[in-house]
Enzyme design. Structure first.
Site, short mmCIF file in Angstrom:
data_model
loop_
_atom_site.label_atom_id
_atom_site.label_comp_id
_atom_site.label_asym_id
_atom_site.label_seq_id
_atom_site.Cartn_x
_atom_site.Cartn_y
_atom_site.Cartn_z
N ARG A 91 0.82 -1.21 0.00
CA ARG A 91 0.00 0.00 0.00
C ARG A 91 0.85 1.25 0.00
O ARG A 91 0.46 2.27 -0.55
CB ARG A 91 -0.89 -0.03 1.25
CG ARG A 91 -1.50 1.31 1.61
CD ARG A 91 -2.71 1.15 2.48
NE ARG A 91 -3.63 0.23 1.87
CZ ARG A 91 -4.49 -0.53 2.54
NH1 ARG A 91 -4.52 -0.48 3.86
NH2 ARG A 91 -5.31 -1.33 1.91
N TYR A 92 1.99 1.20 0.67
CA TYR A 92 2.86 2.37 0.83
C TYR A 92 4.06 2.25 -0.11
O TYR A 92 4.40 1.16 -0.55
CB TYR A 92 3.34 2.44 2.28
CG TYR A 92 2.27 2.77 3.29
CD1 TYR A 92 1.74 4.05 3.38
CD2 TYR A 92 1.80 1.79 4.17
CE1 TYR A 92 0.78 4.35 4.33
CE2 TYR A 92 0.83 2.09 5.12
CZ TYR A 92 0.32 3.37 5.20
OH TYR A 92 -0.63 3.68 6.14
N ARG A 95 7.33 -0.05 1.66
CA ARG A 95 7.23 -1.18 2.59
C ARG A 95 6.01 -2.03 2.26
O ARG A 95 5.01 -1.53 1.73
CB ARG A 95 7.17 -0.70 4.04
CG ARG A 95 6.08 0.34 4.32
CD ARG A 95 6.53 1.21 5.48
NE ARG A 95 5.49 2.10 5.98
CZ ARG A 95 5.14 3.26 5.40
NH1 ARG A 95 5.69 3.63 4.26
NH2 ARG A 95 4.23 4.02 5.96
N CYS A 104 -3.43 -18.11 14.41
CA CYS A 104 -3.14 -17.32 15.59
C CYS A 104 -3.33 -18.23 16.80
O CYS A 104 -4.02 -19.24 16.72
CB CYS A 104 -4.08 -16.12 15.70
SG CYS A 104 -3.85 -14.96 14.34
N CYS A 108 -8.81 -13.00 17.94
CA CYS A 108 -9.43 -11.77 18.43
C CYS A 108 -10.76 -11.61 17.71
O CYS A 108 -10.79 -11.60 16.48
CB CYS A 108 -8.56 -10.57 18.10
SG CYS A 108 -6.82 -10.77 18.47
N CYS A 111 -10.86 -9.05 14.79
CA CYS A 111 -9.78 -9.09 13.80
C CYS A 111 -10.18 -8.44 12.47
O CYS A 111 -11.20 -8.77 11.88
CB CYS A 111 -9.36 -10.52 13.55
SG CYS A 111 -8.00 -10.65 12.35
N ARG A 113 -8.59 -8.80 9.75
CA ARG A 113 -8.32 -9.70 8.63
C ARG A 113 -9.07 -11.01 8.79
O ARG A 113 -8.60 -12.06 8.33
CB ARG A 113 -6.80 -9.91 8.56
CG ARG A 113 -6.24 -9.79 7.15
CD ARG A 113 -4.73 -9.66 7.16
NE ARG A 113 -4.31 -8.28 7.27
CZ ARG A 113 -3.24 -7.88 7.96
NH1 ARG A 113 -2.50 -8.74 8.60
NH2 ARG A 113 -2.94 -6.60 7.99
N ASP A 271 -11.30 -1.06 13.35
CA ASP A 271 -11.69 -1.00 11.94
C ASP A 271 -13.17 -1.37 11.76
O ASP A 271 -13.76 -2.04 12.60
CB ASP A 271 -10.82 -1.97 11.12
CG ASP A 271 -9.38 -1.48 11.03
OD1 ASP A 271 -9.17 -0.26 11.02
OD2 ASP A 271 -8.47 -2.33 11.00
N ASP A 308 -7.21 3.61 10.42
CA ASP A 308 -6.83 3.01 9.16
C ASP A 308 -8.04 3.24 8.25
O ASP A 308 -9.12 2.68 8.47
CB ASP A 308 -6.52 1.51 9.35
CG ASP A 308 -5.34 1.08 8.50
OD1 ASP A 308 -5.12 1.71 7.45
OD2 ASP A 308 -4.65 0.12 8.88
N LYS A 315 -3.03 4.56 7.26
CA LYS A 315 -3.22 5.03 8.64
C LYS A 315 -3.18 6.55 8.69
O LYS A 315 -2.21 7.16 8.24
CB LYS A 315 -2.12 4.45 9.52
CG LYS A 315 -2.16 2.94 9.59
CD LYS A 315 -0.96 2.41 10.36
CE LYS A 315 -0.92 0.91 10.37
NZ LYS A 315 -0.57 0.34 9.04
C1 LIG Z 1 0.27 -0.65 8.89
C2 LIG Z 1 0.74 -1.00 7.58
C3 LIG Z 1 2.08 -0.83 7.23
C4 LIG Z 1 3.11 -0.26 8.18
O1 LIG Z 1 2.84 1.06 8.50
P1 LIG Z 1 3.85 1.90 9.38
O2 LIG Z 1 3.13 3.18 9.63
O3 LIG Z 1 5.11 2.04 8.58
O4 LIG Z 1 4.10 1.12 10.65
C5 LIG Z 1 2.47 -1.17 5.96
N1 LIG Z 1 1.58 -1.68 5.06
C6 LIG Z 1 0.28 -1.84 5.38
C7 LIG Z 1 -0.65 -2.38 4.35
C8 LIG Z 1 -0.18 -1.52 6.65
O5 LIG Z 1 -1.47 -1.71 6.96
S1 SF4 Z 2 -5.91 -9.32 15.27
FE1 SF4 Z 2 -6.32 -11.07 13.87
S2 SF4 Z 2 -4.31 -11.59 13.07
FE2 SF4 Z 2 -3.93 -10.35 14.90
S3 SF4 Z 2 -3.72 -11.84 16.58
FE3 SF4 Z 2 -5.85 -11.20 16.51
S4 SF4 Z 2 -6.87 -12.77 15.25
FE4 SF4 Z 2 -4.66 -12.92 14.85
#
Ligand SMILES: *Cc1c(COP(=O)(O)O)cnc(C)c1O
Ligand code: SF4
Length: 367
Positions: A91-92, A95, A104, A108, A111, A113, A271, A308, A315
């Site tokens: 996305r960025y 990174r 996991c 959670c 979550c 995801r 989220d 986010d 973010k």
């Molecule tokens: C959170 C996140 C990151 C890392 O973000 P930082 O602000 O650098 O810690 C990188 N890619 C994605 C898709 C993210 O959600």
């Molecule tokens: S937020 Fe989702 S990915 Fe992270 S520890 Fe919890 S269940 Fe696992």
């Protein structure tokens, strides 16, 4: 041979019957919720629950409210749109997130995801090779965040193969691991793991604690092993209703993290995920919490509060407003205690002034 943590993991609360019995719930309802998102709770984490419905309980015990899906999105951050191969979210500019495990130690209930986590079909081991190839072919990637699921659910050997492969890529400068293991299954952090991780510096670990009661002597031991391996530790917290939506709880958590050498990094607004409305709270609550931290305790205890952005904007930091008004002559500021101060501006020619984001150009209502 199986390690102790693997045996502990096997004895987690998993089946709907077991969970229903343990928490005195209706097994059919647990089964129904579990079909939407996997349920599992380590016995260690379950032992931290003091009473039904408390901060620990709400994070992991399935709730009928999860079946309510009229609000929220399956993929609120539109991660799938930024996913060139299944294991990568890019996305960025510089990174990527690298998803290496769908498992996991506990799940959670909030979550982000959950559309992928807990499902072996969505994050598959064979996708790891494609992820590595993507990173090799993208020289702009200088920071890889190894995530999942939880990467520390992999055994030491598998994890090491991934870290070693990443380290062999010349343009990858730093590695990060995002994990909730020190909170859910601290026994997994062994001297052997710490010694292995140490070989892949510069390596950062971001952990995930949401409540001061999670920082137990076992968790402290795990964090200490990582810190002693020279790994800088950060923490990500999710703001959750009935868990930590209280300035005094959040302040205690941030302060306690510093005592175990963890620097608070982010507090996330929860989220907009389907089936989590009962765990979300207002943005104002987050702003109130930030206002109760900055100035009132060590600056080291103050993370960024971020949303986010739904739709994949990344973010976005949210701050209480400290600027009351801003002109060519002066800036009127509010300090942490609500007192007003005036900072006189430098007498620059107007054209030399940098562009100010439009929101600052408007006078703020004075408090
Ligand atoms: C959170 C996140 C990151 C890392 O973000 P930082 O602000 O650098 O810690 C990188 N890619 C994605 C898709 C993210 O959600
Ligand atoms: S937020 Fe989702 S990915 Fe992270 S520890 Fe919890 S269940 Fe696992």
């Amino acid at each position: 041979m199986e390690e102790e943590w693997q045996q502990l993991l096997k004895r987690s609360l998993k089946s709907p019957e077991e969970i229903a019995r343990f928490f005195n719930l209706d097994a059919e309802k647990v089964r129904k919720v579990g079909r939407l998102f996997r349920v599992q709770i380590t016995r260690y984490y379950a032992s931290l629950i003091k009473s039904k419905g408390d901060a620990i309980y709400r994070q992991v015990v399935p709730d009928e409210a999860e079946l309510e899906e009229r609000q929220g999105a399956a993929d609120p951050l539109s991660e799938d749109e930024d996913s060139p191969v299944p294991s990568i979210i890019h996305r960025y500019p510089d990174r990527v997130l690298f998803l290496v495990s769908h498992l996991c130690a506990s799940y959670c209930r909030f979550c982000t995801r959950k559309r992928k986590v807990g499902d072996p079909g969505k994050i598959h081991p064979r996708d790891i090779e494609d992820g590595l190839a993507y990173i090799r072919n993208h020289r702009e990637v200088r920071d890889v965040i190894v995530s999942g699921g939880d990467p520390l659910m992999l055994g030491d050997r598998k994890l090491e193969i991934i870290l070693k492969s990443l380290r062999e890529i010349p343009h990858v400068e730093i590695l990060r691991i995002g994990t909730r293991i020190p909170c859910y299954l601290p026994q997994r952090v062994t001297p052997k793991l710490a010694a292995m991780l140490k070989k892949y510096h510069p390596l950062y670990v971001n952990v995930h604690f949401n409540h001061p009661d999670e920082i137990t002597p076992e968790a402290a031991r795990a964090l200490n092993l990582l810190a002693d391996a020279g790994i800088p530790l950060g923490n990500q917290t999710v703001l959750l209703r009935g868990v930590n939506d209280d300035p005094s709880v959040m302040k205690a958590l941030m302060q306690k993290l510093l005592t175990v050498r963890v620097r608070p990094y982010y507090i996330y607004q929860a989220d907009y995920v389907k089936g989590t409305a009962h765990l979300r709270t207002t943005v104002e609550k987050g702003i109130e919490i930030m206002d109760s931290l900055r100035g009132w305790t060590s600056g080291l205890a103050v993370p960024y509060f971020v949303i986010d952005a739904p739709g994949g904007g990344g973010k976005i930091p949210i701050l209480p407003s400290y600027i009351q008004s801003l002109s060519d002559e002066q800036v009127v500021l509010r300090n942490y205690a609500g007192e007003m101060f005036v900072y006189p501006q430098v007498k620059d020619k107007p054209e030399k002034r940098p562009h100010v984001p439009p929101c600052y150009a408007y006078p703020f209502p004075s408090v």
